[in-house]
Scaffold this active site. Sequence first.
Site, PDB file in Angstrom:
ATOM      1  N   THR A  62      -0.840   5.796   2.769  1.00 17.70           N
ATOM      2  CA  THR A  62      -2.033   5.007   3.069  1.00 17.70           C
ATOM      3  C   THR A  62      -1.716   4.141   4.281  1.00 17.70           C
ATOM      4  O   THR A  62      -0.664   3.508   4.339  1.00 17.70           O
ATOM      5  CB  THR A  62      -2.436   4.127   1.878  1.00 17.70           C
TER       6      THR A  62
ATOM      7  N   ILE B 250       0.871  -1.170   0.000  1.00 14.79           N
ATOM      8  CA  ILE B 250       0.000   0.000   0.000  1.00 14.79           C
ATOM      9  C   ILE B 250       0.913   1.226   0.000  1.00 14.79           C
ATOM     10  O   ILE B 250       2.085   1.146   0.371  1.00 14.79           O
ATOM     11  CB  ILE B 250      -0.980   0.026   1.197  1.00 14.79           C
ATOM     12  N   ASP B 251       0.386   2.349  -0.439  1.00 13.81           N
ATOM     13  CA  ASP B 251       1.197   3.551  -0.590  1.00 13.81           C
ATOM     14  C   ASP B 251       1.743   4.031   0.747  1.00 13.81           C
ATOM     15  O   ASP B 251       1.170   3.745   1.805  1.00 13.81           O
ATOM     16  CB  ASP B 251       0.370   4.670  -1.221  1.00 13.81           C
ATOM     17  N   LYS B 252       2.816   4.799   0.678  1.00 14.88           N
ATOM     18  CA  LYS B 252       3.449   5.350   1.876  1.00 14.88           C
ATOM     19  C   LYS B 252       2.438   6.066   2.770  1.00 14.88           C
ATOM     20  O   LYS B 252       2.420   5.860   3.988  1.00 14.88           O
ATOM     21  CB  LYS B 252       4.553   6.332   1.462  1.00 14.88           C
TER      22      LYS B 252
ATOM     23  N   ARG C  55      -7.368   5.795  -5.403  1.00 11.26           N
ATOM     24  CA  ARG C  55      -7.102   7.232  -5.520  1.00 11.26           C
ATOM     25  C   ARG C  55      -7.431   7.730  -6.928  1.00 11.26           C
ATOM     26  O   ARG C  55      -8.043   8.790  -7.104  1.00 11.26           O
ATOM     27  CB  ARG C  55      -5.645   7.511  -5.163  1.00 11.26           C
TER      28      ARG C  55
END
EC number: 5.4.99.-
Length: 306
Positions: free
Chosen positions: A140, A136-138, A237
Amino acid sequence: METIEIIVDEQDNERVDAFLASELDDVSRSYIKKLIKKDLVRVNDKKVKPKYIVSQGDIIVVQLPEPKKLEIKPEDIPIEIVYEDEDVAVVNKPQGMVVHPAPGHHSGTLVNALLYHLDSLSSINGIIRPGIVHRIDKDTSGLLMIAKNNNAHNKLSEQLKEHTITRRYYALVKGNIKEDSGTVNAPVGRHPVDRKKMAVTNKNSKNAVTHFTVLERFGDYSLIEAKLETGRTHQIRVHMKYIKHPIVGDPVYGSKNQKFKLNGQLLHAKVIGFNHPRTDEYMEFDSELPEHFQRVLNVLEKDRAK
């Protein structure tokens, strides 16, 4: 040295360096240019320049040198381990933490913490990504599956490919979504102009499906639950921006006007469910919304009550 062959399946008038950057995971356009200069990229068995425009039917052969061996050190970084057994672990990643090291960024990641706190990790994804099955994104927050051995890694990866993993996210988005629920079925690929971003596009993209349900409305904002059917980079997103309801705090796809002084998007991987790689028993885990997310909801609740 790894050799990769790619056949261009459509005419898109794109430079070869940009095309390869969108086709190859975790390989930057600048790195592709270096490979081209070293004659490690050939099109139709001919040397090309980065500005070469690819054409339908082109056969591109890329030779990727073996990555330099990095020493990824265990670090005593506090992390919340929600579940652990001899095969898998589930961790609750905080907002702001990168999942795995990358060139120029070798410390402070979730992997550094996992190497310290867990007794074993799978090795399939190499030294930089031990145990990492998905990301998962930094900015998130939320739940991630971790594989502690290669058998577990293979079994969990197969479930991801078959779309049988349960992944439900909470997000606060801008605007009042009129529908109570809906589905965004729109292909996601590299942005045609800004290669650091993803976008809904029909060019060099992959099928992407996000289901959403509105949980609560706060006038100009909506709290939603998003369920992933596919798992493309930045999928939720990008899809929420596509339907004109960008995620609050998103520095890339959201509004530049920051009302809540956030450090990233209000997107939380709240629920994850999978079949255990050894027993095949279905397991599901839930997590609380992090403090920074709940704080904004509390503000909106108070505003609504006025």
